[in-house]
Enzyme design. Structure first.
Site, PDB file in Angstrom:
ATOM      1  N   SER A   1       0.828  -1.197   0.000  1.00 47.57           N
ATOM      2  CA  SER A   1       0.000   0.000   0.000  1.00 47.57           C
ATOM      3  C   SER A   1       0.860   1.244   0.000  1.00 47.57           C
ATOM      4  O   SER A   1       2.029   1.221   0.354  1.00 47.57           O
ATOM      5  CB  SER A   1      -0.894   0.006   1.230  1.00 47.57           C
ATOM      6  OG  SER A   1      -0.071   0.166   2.368  1.00 47.57           O
ATOM      7  N   LYS A   2       0.241   2.303  -0.397  1.00 44.45           N
ATOM      8  CA  LYS A   2       0.887   3.601  -0.503  1.00 44.45           C
ATOM      9  C   LYS A   2       1.486   4.033   0.841  1.00 44.45           C
ATOM     10  O   LYS A   2       2.532   4.662   0.880  1.00 44.45           O
ATOM     11  CB  LYS A   2      -0.193   4.590  -0.966  1.00 44.45           C
ATOM     12  CG  LYS A   2       0.224   5.987  -1.117  1.00 44.45           C
ATOM     13  CD  LYS A   2       0.523   6.287  -2.578  1.00 44.45           C
ATOM     14  CE  LYS A   2       1.172   7.637  -2.728  1.00 44.45           C
ATOM     15  NZ  LYS A   2       2.475   7.619  -3.264  1.00 44.45           N
ATOM     16  N   ARG A   3       0.792   3.649   1.920  1.00 42.21           N
ATOM     17  CA  ARG A   3       1.251   4.079   3.239  1.00 42.21           C
ATOM     18  C   ARG A   3       2.670   3.615   3.547  1.00 42.21           C
ATOM     19  O   ARG A   3       3.398   4.259   4.260  1.00 42.21           O
ATOM     20  CB  ARG A   3       0.303   3.568   4.332  1.00 42.21           C
ATOM     21  CG  ARG A   3      -0.774   4.588   4.681  1.00 42.21           C
ATOM     22  CD  ARG A   3      -1.789   3.990   5.605  1.00 42.21           C
ATOM     23  NE  ARG A   3      -2.538   2.952   4.939  1.00 42.21           N
ATOM     24  CZ  ARG A   3      -2.684   1.728   5.387  1.00 42.21           C
ATOM     25  NH1 ARG A   3      -2.125   1.354   6.510  1.00 42.21           N
ATOM     26  NH2 ARG A   3      -3.399   0.856   4.735  1.00 42.21           N
TER      27      ARG A   3
END
Ligand code: GLU
Length: 496
Positions: free
Chosen positions: A256-258
């Site tokens: 994920s982007k996080r």
């Protein structure tokens, strides 16, 4: 169905090219090219709500930058190819004709239920601990009732009538995957705005575009039975399927982007080489085979060696250090190729790698700079940013550092230094300027080792440590050579 292998990448233009998407595109590309087939790009923009301005152009430019080129696709001449257009929002007439066929044959029906009715239905099912599914109320409407509702302008969707029974998806990566229609909802095929959903458009297009192999992410596996039932309803032969496992973070959560960058664009901006990104992505879930250790593959080499049998079922960990490693390996490979092609360009190539990071005062001394950089080529190729740190001792004589020069491990103490340094100084002073090569320096120091009856390290370690002031540095012969005779003498004489 076409006898030539035809694969496609079918992104929705909702943003940037995700690394997972790039991998899907790459595998579909490699698979088709390996078998002499065609690779297509199709834009799936049926969900107009999720449309993002510029996303399609962005996807295409990232793919092109990576070297994943399509044989048919939206930007190509003549309508993009024989099955154009390749943008779903421009193909609505095809979906309308297809869904009419399903309505006529009874494989689809119009549903007039309102959002409130559907929510009420869901609440009741949940209260009974049943899976929320459409209850087929509208399937029971008579043709006259349907006509009446249409005439009075009641909005409707068109649903797929899921048949009873099992479907077995023969997945090329996962093997047989069974689905029972009891757990599969009557899928909406056409929304109330008249636009098709992904499922209808995807199947109609894959058939129309003569796709032989659908290679896509595993998040689409649960949709596959619906697609197979659609193929059956149309009387078409379904393609073969291969569902790729997810990309994972190091903690095995979904990438994920996080946890870092997931857009290919960001890696491009950070300066990674395309070859490194392709190589890295290819190995996210694929391996050339048991016992094969080769890891550096160009896209052409991947085309030769790729096969779906060697794609793993389990999720692949996205490890950024591995990308850095590939980048280093590729920079190295390109450097060595260029040097092999033109040995005289070696210095210029290395300077070009780190030019922007070099201190001006180092650049002013171009002869010393060229020699200094030669001793740290590998490091510059791996990471050019700290170039100044690698070579600073060539330009500024270090202080004498007893804690580095004297070493218990190397059996070097003050007495050894007092014995070795004058020997080395005098032997090196004998070498003429024209003979000042690494080879000659090595020969000279080895002769001192023999003469004094010491270990190599008892000579090499203190000389290198005195000259550089560093615990780690290039080897002593290289350092002495690059510093030059005069400076080497000066630094050695200073300490005795
Ligand atoms: N449009 C879908 C996506 O965005 C394509 C899925 C498929 O390849 O069938 O991933």
């Amino acid at each position: 169905m076409s006898t030539t292998v035809r694969t496609r990448f079918a992104p929705s233009p909702t943003g940037y090219l995700h690394v997972g998407g790039a991998r899907t595109a790459l595998y579909a590309y490699l698979f088709a090219k390996k078998l002499g087939g065609k690779f297509l790009l199709r834009i799936e923009d049926t969900d107009q709500k999720r449309f993002v301005e510029g996303a399609m152009e962005n996807l295409m430019s990232s793919l092109k930058w990576l070297g994943i080129e399509w044989d048919e696709g939206p930007d190509l001449p003549d309508n993009g190819g024989p099955h154009g257009p390749y943008i779903q929002s421009q193909r609505n007439d095809k979906y309308r004709a297809a869904v009419d066929q399903l309505l006529t044959s009874g494989h689809a029906y119009k549903c007039f239920c309102t959002q409130e009715e559907l929510e009420e239905m869901r609440r009741k099912q949940e209260a009974r601990h049943e899976a929320p599914m459409y209850n087929r109320k509208c399937c029971a409407l008579t043709p006259a009732e349907v006509e009446e509702k249409i005439a009075s302008g009641v909005p409707f969707v068109i649903r797929q009538k899921i048949p009873e029974g099992m479907v077995i998806v023969e997945d090329l990566i996962r093997g047989k995957v069974r689905f029972d229609s009891k757990s599969i909802d009557d899928q909406v095929l056409v929304k109330s705005d008249g636009f098709p959903t992904y499922h209808l458009a995807n199947v109609v297009d894959d058939h129309d575009m003569e796709i032989t192999h659908v290679i896509r992410g595993e998040e689409w596996l649960p949709s596959t039975p619906k697609h197979i039932w659609l193929y059956q309803a149309f009387g078409w032969t379904p393609p073969e399927y291969a569902h790729l496992s997810l990309l994972l973070n190091a903690d095995r959560s979904k990438l994920s982007k996080r946890q870092g960058d997931v857009a290919v664009e960001e890696y491009i901006q950070k300066g990674y080489m395309r070859e490194a990104i392709i190589n890295f992505i290819a190995f996210l879930g694929w391996h050339p085979g048991k016992g094969i250790e080769k890891e550096i593959y160009s896209i052409e080499e991947l085309v030769q060696d790729f096969s779906l049998e060697n794609v793993h079922k389990s999720g692949a960990i996205f490890n950024i250090e591995k990308l850095d490693w590939y980048n280093w390996q590729w920079r190295r490979r390109k450097f060595l190729e260029a040097v092999e092609h033109d040995p005289s360009a070696r210095t210029a190539l290395i300077i070009a790698e780190c030019d922007q990071y070099l201190a001006p005062e180092y650049k002013n001394n171009s002869e010393l700079l060229a020699r200094a950089l030669k001793t740290v080529e590998e490091k510059i190729i791996q990471n050019p940013k700290p170039a100044n740190d690698y070579i600073k001792f060539f330009f500024t004589a270090p202080e004498f550092k007893p804690e580095i020069v004297y070493s218990e491990k190397m059996k070097v103490d003050e007495a050894i230094v007092k014995q070795v340094v004058p020997e080395v100084t005098s032997a090196l002073s004998e070498i003429s300027d024209s003979d000042w090569t690494e080879e000659k320096i090595k020969e000279t120091l080895m002769a001192i080792v023999a003469k004094l009856g010491l270990k190599n390290g008892q000579i090499f370690w203190p000389i290198r440590a005195i000259l550089t002031g560093e615990q780690f540095s290039p080897g002593v012969f290289e350092v002495v050579w690059a510093l030059g005779k005069e400076e080497t003498m000066k630094r050695l004489k200073n300490i005795v």
